[in-house]
Enzyme design. Structure first.
Site, PDB file in Angstrom:
ATOM      1  N   HIS A  57       0.856  -1.191   0.000  1.00 54.74           N
ATOM      2  CA  HIS A  57       0.000   0.000   0.000  1.00 54.74           C
ATOM      3  C   HIS A  57       0.890   1.238   0.000  1.00 54.74           C
ATOM      4  O   HIS A  57       2.053   1.189   0.429  1.00 54.74           O
ATOM      5  CB  HIS A  57      -0.891   0.019   1.236  1.00 54.74           C
ATOM      6  CG  HIS A  57      -1.994  -0.978   1.202  1.00 54.74           C
ATOM      7  ND1 HIS A  57      -3.087  -0.899   2.034  1.00 54.74           N
ATOM      8  CD2 HIS A  57      -2.195  -2.082   0.433  1.00 54.74           C
ATOM      9  CE1 HIS A  57      -3.905  -1.907   1.790  1.00 54.74           C
ATOM     10  NE2 HIS A  57      -3.380  -2.641   0.827  1.00 54.74           N
ATOM     11  N   GLU A  59       1.013   3.830   1.887  1.00 57.37           N
ATOM     12  CA  GLU A  59       1.543   4.199   3.198  1.00 57.37           C
ATOM     13  C   GLU A  59       2.728   3.328   3.595  1.00 57.37           C
ATOM     14  O   GLU A  59       3.730   3.827   4.115  1.00 57.37           O
ATOM     15  CB  GLU A  59       0.449   4.057   4.279  1.00 57.37           C
ATOM     16  CG  GLU A  59      -0.782   4.893   4.036  1.00 57.37           C
ATOM     17  CD  GLU A  59      -1.908   4.155   3.334  1.00 57.37           C
ATOM     18  OE1 GLU A  59      -3.069   4.383   3.701  1.00 57.37           O
ATOM     19  OE2 GLU A  59      -1.630   3.363   2.413  1.00 57.37           O
ATOM     20  N   CYS A  87      -6.070   1.956   6.033  1.00 57.49           N
ATOM     21  CA  CYS A  87      -6.712   0.707   6.439  1.00 57.49           C
ATOM     22  C   CYS A  87      -6.086   0.238   7.762  1.00 57.49           C
ATOM     23  O   CYS A  87      -5.155   0.859   8.274  1.00 57.49           O
ATOM     24  CB  CYS A  87      -6.529  -0.349   5.353  1.00 57.49           C
ATOM     25  SG  CYS A  87      -4.819  -0.931   5.188  1.00 57.49           S
ATOM     26  N   CYS A  90      -2.247  -0.498   7.497  1.00 61.93           N
ATOM     27  CA  CYS A  90      -1.427   0.713   7.419  1.00 61.93           C
ATOM     28  C   CYS A  90      -1.455   1.485   8.736  1.00 61.93           C
ATOM     29  O   CYS A  90      -0.428   2.028   9.158  1.00 61.93           O
ATOM     30  CB  CYS A  90      -1.885   1.579   6.253  1.00 61.93           C
ATOM     31  SG  CYS A  90      -1.564   0.792   4.652  1.00 61.93           S
TER      32      CYS A  90
END
Length: 167
Positions: A57, A59, A87, A90
């Site tokens: 992801h 992040e 999410c 993260c």
């Protein structure tokens, strides 16, 4: 000569530019930039499809880069700018990296872990709290995601139509 202090909007525009790189790679367009002392130490955009890595992801990519730059996984006083509310995965990485703040654009009602679905970043059982600033360029961030998913639905519809005409 004094250093220029960049605004949340400035850094979010940078994150939006990174999100567009994800779009170009046919990934969900989320971008993130990690800032420490007014300097970029990490950048990322969603890449789980291309990297065959569910943890890739935006992040996580930015936090990994930040750890390498700082030569420490503890990114104390860093601020992570991300176009979409983080999410759970993260948010957990943000807690473990000890960042000071996350600034996000659009809320994520389905998987948001910074207040929409749940608030992992302020959970009393966690050993670190991450400050949250939300809604920076929210409309632009949300529009990018909406446009992407609209395009994907149209592509899928066209593929199904083409497939049914060849059957």
């Amino acid at each position: 000569m004094s250093e220029v202090e960049f605004s949340h909007e400035y850094w979010m525009r940078h994150a939006l530019t990174l999100a567009k790189r994800a779009w170009d790679e046919r990934e969900v367009p989320v971008g993130a930039v990690l800032v420490h002392n007014n300097r970029v130490i990490g950048e990322g955009w969603n890449r789980p499809i291309g990297r065959h890595d569910p943890t890739a992801h935006a992040e996580i990519m930015a936090l990994r880069q930040g750890g390498l730059v700082m030569q420490n996984y503890r990114l104390i006083d860093a601020t992570l700018y991300v176009t979409l509310e983080p999410c759970v995965m993260c948010a957990g990485a943000m807690i473990h990296s000890r960042i000071g703040r996350v600034v996000f654009g659009a809320r994520d009602a389905k998987t948001g872990a910074a207040g929409s679905l749940m608030d992992v970043l302020h959970h009393p059982g966690m050993n670190h709290r991450v400050e949250i600033t939300e809604g920076i360029l929210a409309d632009e961030c949300a529009a990018l995601l909406s446009d992407f998913f609209r395009m994907r639905r149209q592509e899928i519809k066209a593929q199904k139509k083409a497939q049914s005409s060849t059957d």
